[in-house]
Write a protein that holds these residues in place. Structure first.
Motif, PDB file in Angstrom:
ATOM      1  N   PHE A   1       0.829  -1.196   0.000  1.00  0.00           N
ATOM      2  CA  PHE A   1       0.000   0.000   0.000  1.00  0.00           C
ATOM      3  C   PHE A   1       0.874   1.260   0.000  1.00  0.00           C
ATOM      4  CE2 PHE A   1      -2.769   3.168   2.112  1.00  0.00           C
ATOM      5  CZ  PHE A   1      -3.839   3.121   1.238  1.00  0.00           C
ATOM      6  N   GLY A   2       1.923   1.268   0.797  1.00  0.00           N
ATOM      7  CA  GLY A   2       2.853   2.399   0.829  1.00  0.00           C
ATOM      8  C   GLY A   2       3.486   2.648  -0.519  1.00  0.00           C
ATOM      9  N   SER A   3       3.837   1.573  -1.201  1.00  0.00           N
ATOM     10  CA  SER A   3       4.420   1.718  -2.555  1.00  0.00           C
ATOM     11  C   SER A   3       3.400   2.296  -3.523  1.00  0.00           C
ATOM     12  CB  SER A   3       4.898   0.357  -3.062  1.00  0.00           C
ATOM     13  OG  SER A   3       5.944  -0.129  -2.259  1.00  0.00           O
TER      14      SER A   3
END
Length: 86
Positions: free
Chosen positions: A82-84
């Protein structure tokens, strides 16, 4: 988000208070009061908020330079992926 952070937003003063005097949370990330401030690789400021609960992740960001809001909902608990994506 536009109401809080756009130049002509009805709650602009509140939005400014939320991002005033943020804490550093990484090389290009700051934490305000209820708002995350990200400095894009281009140098532009992005402001918003992320959240999670079991099996669900979300993010909403406002890009002032483009007057654009980006909302992401994911039904997965993989915070690294999700961060990516964000």
């Amino acid at each position: 988000l536009r109401t809080l952070f756009a130049k002509d937003g009805a709650f602009r003063e509140l939005g400014l208070a939320m991002v005033d005097n943020p804490l550093e949370d990484g090389a290009r990330k700051r934490q305000g009061m209820g708002a995350e401030i990200i400095i894009a690789r281009s140098g532009e400021m992005i402001v918003g908020h992320t959240g999670s609960i079991d099996g669900y992740l979300s993010a909403a960001f406002y890009v002032p330079a483009a007057d654009t809001v980006l909302v992401i909902h994911a039904n997965r608990s993989d915070e690294r992926a999700f961060g990516s994506l964000v």
